[in-house]
Write a protein that holds these residues in place. Sequence first.
Motif, short mmCIF file in Angstrom:
data_model
loop_
_atom_site.label_atom_id
_atom_site.label_comp_id
_atom_site.label_asym_id
_atom_site.label_seq_id
_atom_site.Cartn_x
_atom_site.Cartn_y
_atom_site.Cartn_z
N MET A 39 39.32 5.45 -22.44
CA MET A 39 39.30 4.01 -22.17
C MET A 39 38.10 3.70 -21.32
O MET A 39 37.65 4.53 -20.53
CB MET A 39 40.60 3.54 -21.51
CG MET A 39 40.76 3.88 -20.06
SD MET A 39 42.20 3.12 -19.27
CE MET A 39 43.54 3.87 -20.15
N GLU A 40 37.58 2.53 -21.51
CA GLU A 40 36.43 2.08 -20.73
C GLU A 40 36.87 1.76 -19.30
O GLU A 40 38.03 1.41 -19.05
CB GLU A 40 35.81 0.83 -21.36
CG GLU A 40 35.25 1.05 -22.75
CD GLU A 40 34.05 1.96 -22.75
OE1 GLU A 40 33.24 1.88 -21.81
OE2 GLU A 40 33.94 2.77 -23.69
N TRP A 41 35.92 1.83 -18.38
CA TRP A 41 36.17 1.51 -16.98
C TRP A 41 36.76 0.10 -16.83
O TRP A 41 37.72 -0.12 -16.13
CB TRP A 41 34.87 1.65 -16.20
CG TRP A 41 34.90 1.26 -14.76
CD1 TRP A 41 34.29 0.19 -14.21
CD2 TRP A 41 35.54 1.95 -13.69
NE1 TRP A 41 34.51 0.15 -12.85
CE2 TRP A 41 35.28 1.23 -12.50
CE3 TRP A 41 36.32 3.10 -13.60
CZ2 TRP A 41 35.77 1.62 -11.26
CZ3 TRP A 41 36.80 3.49 -12.36
CH2 TRP A 41 36.53 2.76 -11.21
N GLY A 42 36.20 -0.86 -17.56
CA GLY A 42 36.67 -2.25 -17.49
C GLY A 42 38.10 -2.40 -17.98
O GLY A 42 38.86 -3.18 -17.42
N GLU A 43 38.47 -1.66 -19.02
CA GLU A 43 39.84 -1.71 -19.53
C GLU A 43 40.81 -1.15 -18.49
O GLU A 43 41.89 -1.70 -18.27
CB GLU A 43 39.95 -0.92 -20.83
CG GLU A 43 41.35 -0.90 -21.41
CD GLU A 43 41.47 -0.02 -22.64
OE1 GLU A 43 42.61 0.14 -23.10
OE2 GLU A 43 40.45 0.50 -23.14
N TYR A 44 40.42 -0.04 -17.87
CA TYR A 44 41.21 0.57 -16.80
C TYR A 44 41.44 -0.44 -15.66
O TYR A 44 42.57 -0.65 -15.22
CB TYR A 44 40.48 1.81 -16.30
CG TYR A 44 40.94 2.40 -15.00
CD1 TYR A 44 42.21 2.96 -14.86
CD2 TYR A 44 40.09 2.43 -13.90
CE1 TYR A 44 42.60 3.53 -13.65
CE2 TYR A 44 40.46 3.00 -12.71
CZ TYR A 44 41.73 3.55 -12.58
OH TYR A 44 42.12 4.11 -11.39
N LEU A 45 40.37 -1.09 -15.25
CA LEU A 45 40.48 -2.07 -14.16
C LEU A 45 41.37 -3.24 -14.55
O LEU A 45 42.20 -3.70 -13.76
CB LEU A 45 39.09 -2.55 -13.76
CG LEU A 45 38.15 -1.52 -13.16
CD1 LEU A 45 36.79 -2.13 -12.87
CD2 LEU A 45 38.74 -0.86 -11.93
N ALA A 46 41.21 -3.73 -15.77
CA ALA A 46 42.02 -4.86 -16.24
C ALA A 46 43.50 -4.50 -16.26
O ALA A 46 44.35 -5.32 -15.89
CB ALA A 46 41.55 -5.30 -17.63
N ARG A 47 43.81 -3.28 -16.68
CA ARG A 47 45.21 -2.85 -16.70
C ARG A 47 45.79 -2.80 -15.28
O ARG A 47 46.92 -3.20 -15.04
CB ARG A 47 45.35 -1.48 -17.34
CG ARG A 47 45.21 -1.48 -18.83
CD ARG A 47 45.52 -0.10 -19.37
NE ARG A 47 45.36 -0.03 -20.81
CZ ARG A 47 45.81 0.96 -21.53
NH1 ARG A 47 46.43 1.98 -20.97
NH2 ARG A 47 45.63 0.97 -22.83
N LEU A 48 44.99 -2.26 -14.35
CA LEU A 48 45.46 -2.18 -12.97
C LEU A 48 45.70 -3.56 -12.37
O LEU A 48 46.65 -3.75 -11.61
CB LEU A 48 44.44 -1.43 -12.11
CG LEU A 48 44.39 0.07 -12.29
CD1 LEU A 48 43.23 0.64 -11.50
CD2 LEU A 48 45.69 0.73 -11.88
N LEU A 49 44.86 -4.49 -12.72
CA LEU A 49 44.98 -5.84 -12.18
C LEU A 49 46.30 -6.48 -12.59
O LEU A 49 46.88 -7.26 -11.83
CB LEU A 49 43.80 -6.69 -12.67
CG LEU A 49 43.51 -7.96 -11.91
CD1 LEU A 49 43.30 -7.71 -10.44
CD2 LEU A 49 42.29 -8.64 -12.50
N LYS A 50 46.81 -6.13 -13.76
CA LYS A 50 48.07 -6.69 -14.26
C LYS A 50 49.30 -6.03 -13.68
O LYS A 50 50.40 -6.59 -13.77
CB LYS A 50 48.11 -6.58 -15.79
CG LYS A 50 47.07 -7.41 -16.48
CD LYS A 50 47.12 -7.19 -17.97
CE LYS A 50 45.99 -7.94 -18.66
NZ LYS A 50 45.95 -7.65 -20.09
N MET A 51 49.15 -4.85 -13.09
CA MET A 51 50.30 -4.10 -12.58
C MET A 51 50.74 -4.62 -11.21
O MET A 51 49.93 -4.78 -10.31
CB MET A 51 49.95 -2.61 -12.46
CG MET A 51 49.69 -1.94 -13.78
SD MET A 51 49.19 -0.23 -13.59
CE MET A 51 50.67 0.44 -12.85
N GLN A 52 52.02 -4.87 -11.08
CA GLN A 52 52.54 -5.38 -9.81
C GLN A 52 52.46 -4.32 -8.71
O GLN A 52 52.40 -4.65 -7.53
CB GLN A 52 53.96 -5.91 -10.03
CG GLN A 52 55.06 -5.28 -9.28
CD GLN A 52 56.40 -5.88 -9.65
OE1 GLN A 52 56.63 -6.32 -10.76
NE2 GLN A 52 57.29 -5.88 -8.72
#
Length: 68
Positions: A39-52
């Motif tokens: 996964m791309e770095w940006g995808e990883y960051l976006a997923r983390l941003l959504k996690m409570q």
Amino acid sequence: MKCAACARETAGQYCRCHEQALEQLRGHYEAWVRAYGTMEWGEYLARLLKMQETGAWVKEVVEAELKK
């Protein structure tokens, strides 16, 4: 110079607290790739941003990194 995440005075891109959060993000990225596949770095960051479960310091760094 000001921290990219909170505007505190700093010598680098991030203040001490946000720099530590970025180091943790980088370290855990490899674990995510092993667990979820490439996964791309940006995808990883976006997923983390959504996690409570993601903490405030990390979210602030993620938001700053995604603006790049």
